[in-house]
Design an enzyme around this catalytic site. Sequence first.
Site, PDB file in Angstrom:
ATOM      1  N   ASP A 245     -18.213  69.156  -4.662  1.00 53.04           N
ATOM      2  CA  ASP A 245     -16.814  69.581  -4.681  1.00 53.04           C
ATOM      3  C   ASP A 245     -16.333  69.474  -6.137  1.00 53.04           C
ATOM      4  OD1 ASP A 245     -14.318  70.482  -3.983  1.00 53.04           O
ATOM      5  OD2 ASP A 245     -14.064  69.115  -2.295  1.00 53.04           O
TER       6      ASP A 245
HETATM    7  C1  NOJ Z   1     -11.509  71.293  -3.779  1.00 51.05           C
HETATM    8  C2  NOJ Z   1     -11.532  71.355  -2.297  1.00 51.05           C
HETATM    9  O1  NOJ Z   1     -11.755  70.072  -1.752  1.00 51.05           O
HETATM   10  C3  NOJ Z   1     -12.593  72.293  -1.738  1.00 51.05           C
HETATM   11  O2  NOJ Z   1     -12.427  72.403  -0.361  1.00 51.05           O
HETATM   12  C4  NOJ Z   1     -12.518  73.620  -2.413  1.00 51.05           C
HETATM   13  O3  NOJ Z   1     -13.478  74.493  -1.853  1.00 51.05           O
HETATM   14  C5  NOJ Z   1     -12.730  73.423  -3.893  1.00 51.05           C
HETATM   15  N1  NOJ Z   1     -11.661  72.569  -4.416  1.00 51.05           N
HETATM   16  C6  NOJ Z   1     -12.786  74.732  -4.658  1.00 51.05           C
HETATM   17  O4  NOJ Z   1     -11.541  75.309  -4.737  1.00 51.05           O
END
Ligand code: NOJ
Length: 758
Positions: A305
């Site tokens: 993430d």
């Molecule tokens: C953080 C989020 O937790 C995740 O779900 C998301 O896909 C990513 N950012 C990318 O935007």
Amino acid sequence: MTNGRISRRSALAGIGGTAVLGGVASTGLLASPATAAPAATPTPSRRPRPARGTALDHKANSLLQKMTLAEKLGQLQLVNLEDLARTSMAGPNPCGGVFSVVGAAKLNALQKIAVEHTRLGIPLIFGLDVIHGYTTNFPIPLAQASSFDPNVARTDAEVAAAEARASGINWTYAPMMDVTHEPRWGRIAEGNGEDPYLTATLAVAKVTGYQGSDYSAPDRLAACAKHYVAYGGAEGGRDYNTVDVSIQELHNHYLPPFKAAVEAGVATVMASFNAISGVPAHANVYTLRDVLKEAYGFDGFVVSDWTGIQELIMHGVAGNGADAAAAGLTAGVDMEMVSTNYVEFAQQLLAAGRITMSEINDAVRRILRVKYALGLFDNPYVDEAGEVTSVSASARAHARAAAGRSMVLLKNENSLLPLKKTGSIAVIGPLGEATYDLNGTWSGLGTGSQTTPPVTVVEGIKAAAPTATVTFTKGCEIDDPDTSGFAAAVAAARAADVVVLAVGESAAESGEASARSNIGLPGVQEQLVAAVAQAGTPIVAVLFNGRPLTLQPVVNAATAILEAWAPGVEAGNAVADILFGRVNPGGKLPVSFPRAVGQVPIYYNHLNTGRPADPNNKYTSKYLDLPSGPLFEFGFGLSYTDFAISDLRLSSTRLSRRGGSVTVSATVRNTGDRAGDEVVQLYLHDPVASISQPVRRLRGYRRVSLTPGQRSTVTFRLTPQDVGFYDNNANFVVERGQIEVYVGNSSSAAMKAVFTVV
Ligand code: NOJ
């Protein structure tokens, strides 16, 4: 750093052989009738997975042999829009993928650099958070779960995949399948609620919708099962917070949707921000390598993430970037999002023997396989003329049907609903003329999505009831202390035959980093509800929210309550469809609604304890100041008609642990005078087991449409996989003894039968 290796051996014993969710497909749920849902693609005949040993794997291997270390490390880097400027796409290690860039021309320009100006011409993968729509916003995932209809989730994914792929995106960061007991957690809006079985069935439907049977197709995307794992267990519902979970709870509660998604061929998995019993998910050898890659046989790639690798330093398991890269690569996070520790430190780590070239190769191979499976080497570019920039009529129709199927009728005293299309209707409340708030969190990021506001409640009502007198009075803002608009609201209520009270949360009040400690209506809305009730005009409360709310003040004031969640682009029309009876509500709650935030966590599939709540016995498990149980239970939802569920039958009173099945059947009859939908739900309870079992757990559901007087027999096939569970050594066990079966229309189902596992 041990990275949780300790439990490796015990955890592997028995996982691989037993498919805990094999029953998802075998009970036939995904083939349940799609009454009002649009036509859906059939379940793929072959898995769209980039398996080892295939032609695609050979291609990946032969390309891998030509790559320098710098080129390999480049493939492990995922870059976002803001970081693009700092990335040398044509340098020695261009990145493997780019995300959050929207627009076919921009994406083609980036792709041109990778394909035409790098030594090996390896195409980029283009990711985006396509969560419940790209151009066309469908209801939020929590709403979709309320439909108890996998076809709703699948249709959302199909429409979004077609729009996004035609616009140059080939990888979505969805579906999110984090089971949670936490209404305070803002990300509950992005998932499917509190039940692992319901979530698993919808996760499979969504993966299938995005990927089809071949995600190189021009209308499909590579999906991403996220967030792996146990992210929904965040302590106190505070986002990113710690999770401490037993092995049995991890496997029985949080992992089943991921296992089902891997079995459905999901291309990628995203690691979660949380620590799992002290080991951050991004450094968790047990969950990533032992369970996901070895036991489940996942052969796609794992993406971190956002800065998840870098955050290992703040988690306190890495002293610096090199440590963080070593921990992430060792654990099996293949691609690093945003932070750059892999490209910066891998060479030094290799030289020091802290990581191996085979770990790097494995990560690169996984990424290349997905790129080959996407067809990017053959077709790296998108036809810019085909970019989707507006909401089509057919996508709108799908979104409206999905929203209608996702709403839940919580109260309807004196059959106030459906409303007559005449007389005077006062729409009151801060959501009455709201637009983008009705998309909820993760409003689609496609160009057209940002310029197509959802239909408002007022617009929907006016369109459906053109001869009625419709007024609008805001009363207050969503989250603001100002009560000066109350008097006008009360006057409007007095002057009308009925009040439609549009209240709830803004889009920003749920989703990532949007935890709330108080889950009542925000601002002064509860006071507005009470003030309007003083007018004495019947109130229909229509709720727009991304989480369960504490609704007692609304229940006290309103005659009817419709939980509309965040319904998406057709919000107002879908609400009007239900208010005036064009659509008979049939959704059910995918999550318990607490009476007060102090009851949290409250969920239907809890353990019994040694002292289950008894109102007549102080020394039992309950609160002094509240009745036990939720305000509205999991699986609950009303209709404009009535149903009777009867004739619970079992094909056998014995189920062999070695195989075989028991078929459970029940008859559902529409005993009212309108056509409508009922969701027949099957729950199991194992009253005596080696570890305590939940008082109920959902193992089957079927949404059925019936005309007045019509009846239907619903059957569920149960196998040993449905009655077994994971123990604290991560072994899937099926034990001898009695199993109670409950069938009904909510988690309070009373009709019971029993069979014995022998
Ligand atoms: C953080 C989020 O937790 C995740 O779900 C998301 O896909 C990513 N950012 C990318 O935007």
